[in-house]
Design a protein around this motif. Structure first.
Motif, PDB file in Angstrom:
ATOM      1  N   GLY A  40     -11.047  27.029 -42.010  1.00  0.00           N
ATOM      2  CA  GLY A  40     -12.485  27.087 -41.789  1.00  0.00           C
ATOM      3  C   GLY A  40     -13.042  25.736 -41.376  1.00  0.00           C
ATOM      4  O   GLY A  40     -12.310  24.875 -40.896  1.00  0.00           O
ATOM      5  N   GLU A  97     -16.583  38.023 -50.627  1.00  0.00           N
ATOM      6  CA  GLU A  97     -16.170  38.704 -49.409  1.00  0.00           C
ATOM      7  C   GLU A  97     -17.371  39.467 -48.880  1.00  0.00           C
ATOM      8  O   GLU A  97     -18.081  40.135 -49.637  1.00  0.00           O
ATOM      9  CB  GLU A  97     -15.021  39.661 -49.687  1.00  0.00           C
ATOM     10  N   ALA A 101     -15.082  38.987 -44.173  1.00  0.00           N
ATOM     11  CA  ALA A 101     -14.893  37.532 -44.170  1.00  0.00           C
ATOM     12  C   ALA A 101     -14.988  37.015 -45.609  1.00  0.00           C
ATOM     13  O   ALA A 101     -15.664  37.608 -46.452  1.00  0.00           O
ATOM     14  CB  ALA A 101     -15.947  36.851 -43.307  1.00  0.00           C
ATOM     15  N   TYR A 102     -14.304  35.895 -45.867  1.00  0.00           N
ATOM     16  CA  TYR A 102     -14.357  35.257 -47.180  1.00  0.00           C
ATOM     17  C   TYR A 102     -15.288  34.054 -47.126  1.00  0.00           C
ATOM     18  O   TYR A 102     -15.449  33.421 -46.082  1.00  0.00           O
ATOM     19  CB  TYR A 102     -12.962  34.797 -47.608  1.00  0.00           C
ATOM     20  N   ARG A 115     -11.240  31.967 -43.279  1.00  0.00           N
ATOM     21  CA  ARG A 115     -10.332  33.095 -43.107  1.00  0.00           C
ATOM     22  C   ARG A 115      -9.002  32.710 -43.727  1.00  0.00           C
ATOM     23  O   ARG A 115      -8.738  31.528 -43.971  1.00  0.00           O
ATOM     24  CB  ARG A 115     -10.180  33.485 -41.633  1.00  0.00           C
ATOM     25  N   GLN A 117      -4.827  32.880 -43.587  1.00  0.00           N
ATOM     26  CA  GLN A 117      -3.632  33.126 -42.797  1.00  0.00           C
ATOM     27  C   GLN A 117      -2.459  33.161 -43.777  1.00  0.00           C
ATOM     28  O   GLN A 117      -2.311  32.269 -44.617  1.00  0.00           O
ATOM     29  CB  GLN A 117      -3.440  32.036 -41.749  1.00  0.00           C
TER      30      GLN A 117
END
Length: 125
Positions: A40, A97, A101-102, A115, A117
């Motif tokens: 981010g 959330e 999206a977080y 985000r 991964q």
């Protein structure tokens, strides 16, 4: 046909209006972060942060050395916490959330999107 389109539009608008932010539980935070990398912008600077299953976290911002700290989950507060070499105490954030999206959320910072991964996507320097 016009009636069907109008009904479809109302359903879509209604669904968007009902979207709510959800505060993740301690277990959900652990599932999202453990062994993964958050990506981010923090205060306008791109970052990546890896959350090792051993409680070690690596934080890398563009143009800076990678920092190594510790992380944990406070199950009583349902929050992520971290501590870095020059910190006196653990600092905590809720993880929210919203619409897929977080967000990091605390009393002192505005909701900050990120985000996730899967896996480690940075190298300690």
């Amino acid at each position: 046909m016009i009636r069907a389109l109008a009904l479809f539009a109302l359903v879509v608008i209604g669904s968007a209006a009902n979207a709510q932010s959800v505060k993740l539980t301690a277990e959900q935070i652990r599932d999202v972060l453990t062994g993964n990398t958050a990506i981010g912008k923090w205060e306008g600077v791109k970052y990546r942060q890896f959350f090792g299953p051993d409680g070690i976290t690596l934080y890398a911002q563009d143009g800076a050395r990678t920092a190594r700290g510790k992380w944990r989950i406070d199950t009583a507060k349902d929050e992520y916490q971290s501590i870095w070499p020059n910190d006196a105490d653990w600092e905590g954030w809720f993880v929210m959330e919203y619409a897929g999206a977080y967000y990091w959320v605390s009393k002192s910072t505005p909701p900050t999107p990120f985000r996730v991964q899967e896996g480690q996507h940075l190298v300690a320097q």
